[in-house]
Design an enzyme around this catalytic site. Structure first.
Site, PDB file in Angstrom:
ATOM      1  N   CYS A   1      38.562  53.857  35.796  1.00  0.00           N
ATOM      2  CA  CYS A   1      38.707  52.639  36.538  1.00  0.00           C
ATOM      3  C   CYS A   1      40.002  52.768  37.492  1.00  0.00           C
ATOM      4  O   CYS A   1      41.041  52.884  36.748  1.00  0.00           O
ATOM      5  CB  CYS A   1      38.849  51.199  35.619  1.00  0.00           C
ATOM      6  SG  CYS A   1      39.348  49.984  36.397  1.00  0.00           S
TER       7      CYS A   1
ATOM      8  N   ARG B   1      34.667  37.799  33.000  1.00  0.00           N
ATOM      9  CA  ARG B   1      34.137  39.202  32.916  1.00  0.00           C
ATOM     10  C   ARG B   1      35.130  40.033  32.162  1.00  0.00           C
ATOM     11  O   ARG B   1      36.500  39.758  31.834  1.00  0.00           O
ATOM     12  CB  ARG B   1      34.469  39.746  34.501  1.00  0.00           C
ATOM     13  CG  ARG B   1      33.413  39.009  35.253  1.00  0.00           C
ATOM     14  CD  ARG B   1      32.145  39.767  35.065  1.00  0.00           C
ATOM     15  NE  ARG B   1      31.047  39.295  36.138  1.00  0.00           N
ATOM     16  CZ  ARG B   1      29.681  39.686  35.723  1.00  0.00           C
ATOM     17  NH1 ARG B   1      29.523  40.665  35.136  1.00  0.00           N
ATOM     18  NH2 ARG B   1      28.797  39.084  36.732  1.00  0.00           N
ATOM     19  N   VAL B   2      34.541  41.079  31.458  1.00  0.00           N
ATOM     20  CA  VAL B   2      35.384  41.919  30.357  1.00  0.00           C
ATOM     21  C   VAL B   2      35.602  43.205  31.160  1.00  0.00           C
ATOM     22  O   VAL B   2      34.799  43.956  31.362  1.00  0.00           O
ATOM     23  CB  VAL B   2      34.461  42.004  29.055  1.00  0.00           C
ATOM     24  CG1 VAL B   2      35.245  42.854  28.191  1.00  0.00           C
ATOM     25  CG2 VAL B   2      34.124  40.630  28.637  1.00  0.00           C
TER      26      VAL B   2
ATOM     27  N   SER C   1      45.497  44.152  36.983  1.00  0.00           N
ATOM     28  CA  SER C   1      46.402  45.343  37.109  1.00  0.00           C
ATOM     29  C   SER C   1      47.614  45.162  38.000  1.00  0.00           C
ATOM     30  O   SER C   1      48.792  45.717  37.654  1.00  0.00           O
ATOM     31  CB  SER C   1      45.567  46.246  37.626  1.00  0.00           C
ATOM     32  OG  SER C   1      45.103  46.206  38.968  1.00  0.00           O
TER      33      SER C   1
ATOM     34  N   TYR D   1      34.032  49.155  47.007  1.00  0.00           N
ATOM     35  CA  TYR D   1      32.966  48.195  46.062  1.00  0.00           C
ATOM     36  C   TYR D   1      32.144  47.427  47.053  1.00  0.00           C
ATOM     37  O   TYR D   1      31.100  47.319  46.763  1.00  0.00           O
ATOM     38  CB  TYR D   1      33.834  47.453  44.977  1.00  0.00           C
ATOM     39  CG  TYR D   1      34.395  48.290  43.829  1.00  0.00           C
ATOM     40  CD1 TYR D   1      33.757  48.560  42.838  1.00  0.00           C
ATOM     41  CD2 TYR D   1      35.651  48.817  43.969  1.00  0.00           C
ATOM     42  CE1 TYR D   1      34.227  49.410  41.654  1.00  0.00           C
ATOM     43  CE2 TYR D   1      36.145  49.709  43.079  1.00  0.00           C
ATOM     44  CZ  TYR D   1      35.488  49.910  41.748  1.00  0.00           C
ATOM     45  OH  TYR D   1      35.760  50.701  40.801  1.00  0.00           O
TER      46      TYR D   1
END
Length: 332
Positions: A53, A119-120, A138, A188
């Site tokens: 990620c 969301r995980v 982040s 994305y």
């Protein structure tokens, strides 16, 4: 990629907007450290990441560059993300288990809040004494590592390094504000678009921004000029994945990053920065994207290429930088 609804796991993909564009959910946990609830103490904080990620990769880099590997312990999830989301399946020898014994990352979220709807995602900064998630954004975590966590660093010089220096914050914020939507999230938006219009708009914004960054780097060593900042590391984790994954898997195929005359050398310089290459794991990066997104790659075939040139000379020594390129609190 699923989510928790009222604390219950649901295997559900992101819903696009009415135009077929990918929409990323805002992070749910956004607390800081250094207060009574989350004091700065050794062996108190734990970081959950995926090597695949890009968002988690940022935190791994700052953890290393700030000398926090001894102060902030680590769990690494399996690269394959399917029906149960991120898991601690130990069939991969780079997986580092959850110290609480969770099989799935969503169980860590449930431990923090049994009724949570979220969301995980990774990264997750965990308070081991409070058994609670401090932060799963982040951008927040790298700021915390750069600033508040400095008191826990095992290296006096690294503790003083400031990746969000006051004198350069306007430049850092400006680049972050453009690079996040168009590049970090832009790849994305290309890959997960469900209409031609949404894809084409994201594609145009992505390459327009990359063109501008490349032009800027023609006569600037780093994004903020002569000093290395968080903006560079936020961009780096997308760039390092670009030719290996996004070019083909997410249809970001106008050109390879290697074809950019300045971005390519900049990428090599950052990759060769002491402590950074050790945070890059292409087996997890490629294995995750090409095997987890079966709606894009139904046969889960992981390409053998491309050959990447990351260790040759960056060719950027002619560009000015301040000292060693790092800003330190209390003077250089």
């Amino acid at each position: 990629m699923g989510l928790l609804k009222d604390g219950q796991w649901v295997d559900q993909w992101y819903e696009p907007d009415d135009d077929g564009a990918f929409v990323r959910q805002e992070s749910q946990f956004r607390q800081g450290v250094g207060d009574d609830a989350h004091p700065l103490e050794a062996d108190r904080y734990h970081l959950y990441v995926s090597y695949a990620c890009p968002w988690a990769h940022r935190t791994l880099i700052l953890r290393a560059l700030k000398g926090l590997t001894g102060a902030v312990s680590l769990s690494v999830v399996h690269p394959l993300m399917l029906d149960h989301g991120w898991t601690f399946d130990d069939s991969d020898d780079k997986v580092q288990p959850d110290p609480g014994g969770a099989r799935y990352l969503y169980e860590v979220y449930q431990r923090a809040d049994p009724a949570v709807t979220t969301r995980v995602t990774v990264p997750v900064l965990w308070d081991k004494k409070n058994n609670h998630i401090v932060n799963n954004e982040s951008a927040d975590i790298i700021r915390l590592f750069s600033d508040a966590f400095s008191v826990l660093s095992d290296d006096e010089d690294k503790a003083r390094i400031d990746f969000y220096p006051l004198a350069h914050r306007a430049a850092v914020d400006g680049w972050n504000d453009r690079i996040y939507p168009d590049v970090n999230n832009g790849v994305y938006k290309c890959g997960f678009a469900t209409t031609q219009k949404a894809y084409s708009e994201a594609f145009a914004a992505l390459f327009s921004t990359l063109d501008d960054v490349d032009a800027h780097l023609a006569d600037h060593r780093y994004l903020a000029g002569p000093v290395l900042t968080e903006a560079d590391w936020r961009l780096f984790t997308t760039l390092i994945r670009f030719d290996a994954v996004y070019l083909t898997h997410f249809k970001c195929n106008r050109q390879r990053l290697e074809a950019y005359p300045h971005l390519s050398g900049y990428l090599r310089e950052l990759y060769q920065w002491p402590g950074v290459a050790e945070t890059v794991h292409f087996d997890h990066i490629k294995g995750h994207y090409f095997r987890s997104h079966k709606m894009i790659n139904p046969h889960q075939i992981v390409p053998d290429g491309p050959a990447l040139d990351l260790t040759s000379a960056p060719g950027r020594d002619h560009l000015d930088r301040t000292g060693d390129g790092l800003v330190r609190r209390g003077g250089s």
